[in-house]
Design an enzyme around this catalytic site. Structure first.
Site, PDB file in Angstrom:
ATOM      1  CB  CYS A 387      15.152   5.866  37.256  1.00 30.63           C
ATOM      2  SG  CYS A 387      15.678   6.030  38.975  1.00 30.63           S
ATOM      3  CB  CYS A 390      17.685   8.873  36.815  1.00 25.96           C
ATOM      4  SG  CYS A 390      18.373   7.239  37.164  1.00 25.96           S
TER       5      CYS A 390
END
Length: 467
Positions: A387, A390
């Site tokens: 991600c 992230c």
């Protein structure tokens, strides 16, 4: 061929514009819907206040108004960011064949005093020359790591005098540098990789600088590093850092020389009689800190002179970490800071790797959930290593963990994608990645972090409000 290219470009632009208009309509519909629903709920609330028997209903109605407004506001923000991304994708297509001067002029015209040129003391001085040629006011900042070559410091002074400007220098935190050097010595990066030193001396100061801007201008070129920069656009929503408004998507990154070959940059510098760093005459091409940079040999790529003791496929210090795609990371076997991966999960390179971040297994977080009388509070990020949001918060989260080291507050991570996702959605309030939870002492239920701002100060404020 030219007409075909124009047709494709027009198709892409029309498609992006249509998407933008549709999403703008969605935002408008959301706002209209919440106003209608809020008005209805407030009327019910007013009636219930006047009738003592319905006081509980009034409280519920007021709460529903607040909850609905929060949900709609979050959805509207998400849609606005999608519109912004689409707009800059459209701009990147429009400027794909534009000259660096045109791109620089567009960037300065759009952002004025809220954009700045990142200058390293190398051939990216071309950016300053292009900015001068536009005739527009411009700002320049640079990261003084404390480990630069003497020639680079003298060059900074020469550039300031030549262009009659003041470079805005950003310095690392003295306490952090002191702790790193006292603990690990002056040259620990030769043994355990450059990412920790770069994080302290470069990434964190850059993060502070960018928090005061809405956009920045870099000297990245596609030919600088085929492994990490081959696909950079001339303008993009920054995938790694946050700007003045905070949150993902709040900073725009301009790369005016993205499509320019290095030899053409040097032709431009010579033609315009631009002063250059004297290290270039000694065989240096890409110039960074003195201990981590050396001249390159004939036939070597320019990035071979940077962190030469590490993997050559991912020569990034963390300033442009968003360049490295997940596929490239896996092929190179490196983490987001350019160091060899020491840990992977199910074949995917992991993130948030720090001795100060506890890695929780499924039984571990289940046990944490069961505890109703915790002795220490916990902060846990539910993440997926692929991600990009992230990845963007990795530096902030590791820095936060370091700040809390030994304080009694535990900082942890739990990988919540794949087979763990249904459990995380049902038991851990996972909505999207990343989700951040705070487990207070002596409380059974974790509290979900509500904001998209994931910088250190915002996370600290969240924790301080709850502990």
């Amino acid at each position: 061929m030219a007409s075909a290219t124009a047709a494709i470009s027009g198709s892409i632009s029309s498609h992006s514009l249509l998407d933008r208009d549709l999403k703008s309509a969605q935002i408008g519909n959301l706002a209209t819907g919440v106003k209608f629903r809020e008005s209805s709920l407030r009327k019910r609330w007013a009636v219930n206040v006047m009738e003592p028997g319905k006081r509980n209903d009034s409280v519920a109605a007021a709460s529903a108004v607040a909850d609905l407004a929060a949900v709609v506001e979050e959805k509207a923000r998400a849609l606005e960011k999608e519109v912004e991304v689409a707009d800059y994708e459209k701009t990147a297509v429009e400027l794909q064949n534009a000259s660096p001067l045109e791109i620089m002029d567009r960037a300065l015209a759009e952002f004025g005093n809220e954009i700045a040129i990142a200058f390293s003391g190398a051939e990216d001085v071309a950016l300053i020359e292009y900015a001068r040629l536009t005739g527009r006011p411009f700002r320049v900042f640079s990261l003084d790591t404390g480990r630069l070559n003497p020639e680079t410091y003298r060059y900074f002074d020469e550039v300031e005098r030549h262009y009659n400007i003041h470079i805005e220098y950003m310095f690392p935190d003295a306490v952090e540098v002191q702790a790193l050097v006292r603990t690990k010595g002056l040259f620990s990066f030769y043994e355990d990789g450059h990412q920790e030193c770069c994080r302290v001396r470069k990434v964190r100061p850059l993060r502070r600088a960018l928090k005061g801007l809405r956009a920045w201008i870099t000297g990245q070129r596609k030919d600088q590093s085929p492994g990490t920069r081959a696909h950079i656009p001339v303008v993009q929503v920054d995938p790694s850092f946050e700007g003045l408004d905070g949150g993902a998507g709040s900073l725009i990154k301009w790369n005016p020389v993205a499509n320019v070959d290095g030899k053409d940059v040097w032709n431009f510098l010579r033609t315009m009689e631009v002063p250059v760093n004297s290290l270039h005459t000694q065989g240096y091409v890409s110039i960074g800190c003195e201990p981590c940079t050396r001249p390159v040999l004939p036939g070597q790529h320019e990035r071979e002179g940077r962190w030469w003791w590490e993997d050559a496929k991912a020569k990034e210090c963390g300033l442009h970490k968003g360049n490295i795609s997940e596929d490239e990371l896996q092929k190179a076997g490196v983490n987001g800071n350019g160091a060899a991966s020491m840990n992977s999960v199910n074949g995917t390179t992991d993130i948030f790797k720090s001795q100060d971040v506890v890695s929780l297994s499924r039984p571990g977080i289940e046990n944490l959930l069961k505890l109703e009388n915790r002795q220490d509070p916990w902060l846990v990020v539910l993440y997926a290593p692929w991600c990009r949001f992230c990845q963007a918060m990795e530096g902030s989260y590791v820095e936060l963990a370091e700040k809390f080291s030994g304080s009694g507050i535990k900082v942890a991570k739990f990988r919540a994608d794949g087979d763990q996702k249904p459990f995380a959605q049902q038991e851990l309030q996972l909505g999207s990645f990343p989700t951040i939870l705070f487990f207070p002492r002596r409380a059974s239920r974790p509290i979900k972090y509500p904001s998209e701002k994931r910088d250190v100060d915002s996370l600290l404020a969240f924790i301080d409000a709850l502990r």
